[in-house]
Write a protein that holds these residues in place. Structure first.
Motif, PDB file in Angstrom:
ATOM      1  N   LEU A  65       0.826  -1.206   0.000  1.00 57.71           N
ATOM      2  CA  LEU A  65       0.000   0.000   0.000  1.00 57.71           C
ATOM      3  C   LEU A  65       0.859   1.254   0.000  1.00 57.71           C
ATOM      4  N   THR A 118      11.076  -1.706   1.375  1.00 60.88           N
ATOM      5  CA  THR A 118      10.796  -0.341   0.920  1.00 60.88           C
ATOM      6  C   THR A 118       9.355   0.048   1.227  1.00 60.88           C
ATOM      7  N   ALA A 142      -3.460   4.089   1.867  1.00 66.46           N
ATOM      8  CA  ALA A 142      -4.656   4.206   1.027  1.00 66.46           C
ATOM      9  C   ALA A 142      -4.436   3.657  -0.375  1.00 66.46           C
ATOM     10  N   SER A 144      -6.358   2.429  -3.999  1.00 69.38           N
ATOM     11  CA  SER A 144      -7.542   2.882  -4.706  1.00 69.38           C
ATOM     12  C   SER A 144      -8.785   2.187  -4.127  1.00 69.38           C
ATOM     13  N   LYS A 228       8.327  -4.484 -10.903  1.00 73.24           N
ATOM     14  CA  LYS A 228       8.839  -4.188  -9.564  1.00 73.24           C
ATOM     15  C   LYS A 228       7.752  -3.685  -8.622  1.00 73.24           C
TER      16      LYS A 228
HETATM   17  O1  TXA Z   1      -3.042   7.673  -7.028  1.00 70.77           O
HETATM   18  C1  TXA Z   1      -2.791   6.775  -6.236  1.00 70.77           C
HETATM   19  O2  TXA Z   1      -1.637   6.377  -6.037  1.00 70.77           O
HETATM   20  C2  TXA Z   1      -3.971   6.137  -5.472  1.00 70.77           C
HETATM   21  C3  TXA Z   1      -4.546   7.193  -4.547  1.00 70.77           C
HETATM   22  C4  TXA Z   1      -5.636   6.648  -3.656  1.00 70.77           C
HETATM   23  O3  TXA Z   1      -3.529   7.781  -3.786  1.00 70.77           O
HETATM   24  N1  TXA Z   1      -3.546   4.975  -4.767  1.00 70.77           N
HETATM   25  C5  TXA Z   1      -3.225   3.811  -5.400  1.00 70.77           C
HETATM   26  O4  TXA Z   1      -2.879   2.762  -4.562  1.00 70.77           O
HETATM   27  O5  TXA Z   1      -3.242   3.682  -6.604  1.00 70.77           O
HETATM   28  P1  TXA Z   1      -2.865   1.256  -5.037  1.00 70.77           P
HETATM   29  O6  TXA Z   1      -2.661   0.495  -3.788  1.00 70.77           O
HETATM   30  O7  TXA Z   1      -4.071   0.954  -5.815  1.00 70.77           O
HETATM   31  O8  TXA Z   1      -1.574   1.124  -5.908  1.00 70.77           O
HETATM   32  C6  TXA Z   1      -0.284   1.163  -5.317  1.00 70.77           C
HETATM   33  C7  TXA Z   1       0.747   0.685  -6.310  1.00 70.77           C
HETATM   34  C8  TXA Z   1       0.655  -0.802  -6.533  1.00 70.77           C
HETATM   35  O9  TXA Z   1       0.960  -1.105  -7.887  1.00 70.77           O
HETATM   36  C9  TXA Z   1       1.745  -1.332  -5.595  1.00 70.77           C
HETATM   37  O10 TXA Z   1       2.225  -2.586  -5.985  1.00 70.77           O
HETATM   38  C10 TXA Z   1       2.791  -0.250  -5.693  1.00 70.77           C
HETATM   39  O11 TXA Z   1       2.054   0.948  -5.746  1.00 70.77           O
HETATM   40  N2  TXA Z   1       3.672  -0.216  -4.496  1.00 70.77           N
HETATM   41  C11 TXA Z   1       3.333   0.115  -3.229  1.00 70.77           C
HETATM   42  N3  TXA Z   1       4.379  -0.019  -2.400  1.00 70.77           N
HETATM   43  C12 TXA Z   1       5.434  -0.432  -3.155  1.00 70.77           C
HETATM   44  C13 TXA Z   1       6.794  -0.756  -2.887  1.00 70.77           C
HETATM   45  N4  TXA Z   1       7.298  -0.675  -1.671  1.00 70.77           N
HETATM   46  N5  TXA Z   1       7.573  -1.148  -3.935  1.00 70.77           N
HETATM   47  C14 TXA Z   1       7.055  -1.227  -5.185  1.00 70.77           C
HETATM   48  N6  TXA Z   1       5.772  -0.920  -5.494  1.00 70.77           N
HETATM   49  C15 TXA Z   1       4.962  -0.546  -4.507  1.00 70.77           C
END
Ligand code: TXA
Ligand code: MG
Length: 349
Positions: A65, A118, A142, A144, A228
């Motif tokens: 997240l 990370t 948060a 989506s 990644k």
């Molecule tokens: O616009 C946005 O970023 C929206 C709004 C609500 O802020 N949030 C969003 O979150 O799209 P989500 O969880 O749907 O997508 C997060 C993306 C995912 O592809 C996840 O794998 C990647 O970010 N991600 C999160 N933490 C990561 C990490 N430590 N390393 C690599 N990718 C990461």
């Protein structure tokens, strides 16, 4: 029971902001608008609260997240090191649709990061999102606010359809202006890498920090290249209907699609077409939605997820769509469209 409150972006009722913040402080879930898409927020430091997000979305636990903060200064509490690349990007693009990946401190639970070392952090520019986060005094995890696998929500109605009864509160702040999720950039390694394209484009990043890589998995149809960003490996953003993208000279694409439509409709298939302002009158089909002006990639981006959901509401069986230009935010639009289509592209020329 889900509390639903409407907030006017131009005249924010602070009582509703405080109500949302209190719910977050209790370890419960609040869906709220950001400038990209709606998110489901929870206290990022509370493992039980984070667990509820995964449950509400039906999200695989290895998909990490994004932690949302209200102020740049908050970042150092959660990350080991802010290098000069990261600092420049934060100064230029925050608040806004850019998520940065840092080496995390121990305070960030493994639950959020899917066990990675990370953490993803973003400071949204949407005034309702920022006010709720600031008022809670917490870092807010948060994702989506869609059920896992569905198109991300750009209107409160979408969130209500997906998450009624599954979250404690939904804050309706109207339409999300950008309409596609944030650009995700890994700044934890020597060359910064785009893991997910979004509103902040490669060109915009390179103007500030020089050379930027793009995760090869984004550009390739090859399923053996593992992205990644764990979330990018899923067939995301998918409508119920079977979506096909057509590449080629517009005139050829239109006549090809029109032929297909008459064949499919004869078989009893319900067809939907994603058209543009320029092409909407050229298609011969009952269900045509105009996604916007080809000369305005931002408009097309902002409408994409809504159009996919509208076709779901119309119960079409198949959707045909012309490939869009990859100028500006078009790269991100085509990335989401390709995923929605399960990479099904037909080259006409
Ligand atoms: O616009 C946005 O970023 C929206 C709004 C609500 O802020 N949030 C969003 O979150 O799209 P989500 O969880 O749907 O997508 C997060 C993306 C995912 O592809 C996840 O794998 C990647 O970010 N991600 C999160 N933490 C990561 C990490 N430590 N390393 C690599 N990718 C990461
Ligand atoms: Mg998502």
């Amino acid at each position: 029971e889900t509390i639903i409150r409407r907030v006017d972006v131009n005249n924010i009722d602070n009582n509703i902001i405080v109500e949302a913040a209190e719910i977050l402080k209790k370890g419960q879930l609040v869906a709220f608008p950001t400038e990209t898409v709606y998110g489901i927020g929870a206290n990022a430091l509370d493992i039980n609260a984070v667990e509820k997000i995964y449950k509400a979305k039906g999200r695989p636990s290895d998909n990490p997240l994004i932690v949302h903060v209200a102020d740049k200064e908050d970042v150092k509490r959660y990350v080991l090191n802010i290098n000069s690349t990261a600092q420049k990007l934060m100064d230029e693009f925050w608040p806004g649709p850019l998520t940065l990946i840092f080496e995390k401190k121990d305070i960030i639970p493994d639950k959020i990061t899917g066990g990675l070392s990370t953490v993803a952090i973003r400071m949204p520019s949407h005034v309702i999102a920022r006010n709720i986060i600031r008022s809670s005094g917490l870092p807010i995890a948060a994702p989506s606010a869609n059920v896992s696998g569905k198109p991300s929500p750009t209107k409160a109605e979408h969130v209500i359809n997906d998450l009624s009864g599954k979250v404690d509160m939904i804050v309706d702040g109207g339409f999300c202006k950008i309409g596609l999720e944030s650009t995700v950039v890994d700044v934890s390694e020597s060359v910064p890498t785009i893991l997910r394209p979004g509103g902040v484009t490669k060109e915009m990043l390179e103007d500030v920090i020089g050379l930027v890589k793009v995760d090869p998995a984004i550009k390739s149809n090859n399923k053996d290249i593992v992205p990644k960003a764990p979330g990018m490996k899923y067939r995301h953003y998918a409508p119920n209907a079977d979506l096909t993208i057509f590449k080629g000279e517009t005139h050829n694409v239109i006549s090809h699609i029109n032929n297909l439509v008459s064949m499919e409709e004869e078989k009893g298939t319900k067809v939907g077409i994603i058209a543009t302002k320029q092409t909407q009158n050229d298609f011969e089909c009952v269900n045509i939605i105009n996604i916007g002006d080809k000369k305005n990639p931002k408009e097309i981006a902002a409408n994409l997820f809504k159009v996919l959901r509208d076709f779901d509401d119309m119960n079409v069986d198949v959707i045909y769509c012309e490939a869009f230009s990859i100028k500006d935010i078009g790269t991100a639009t085509m990335n989401r469209l390709m995923k929605a289509a399960g990479n099904k592209v037909i080259d006409i020329d």
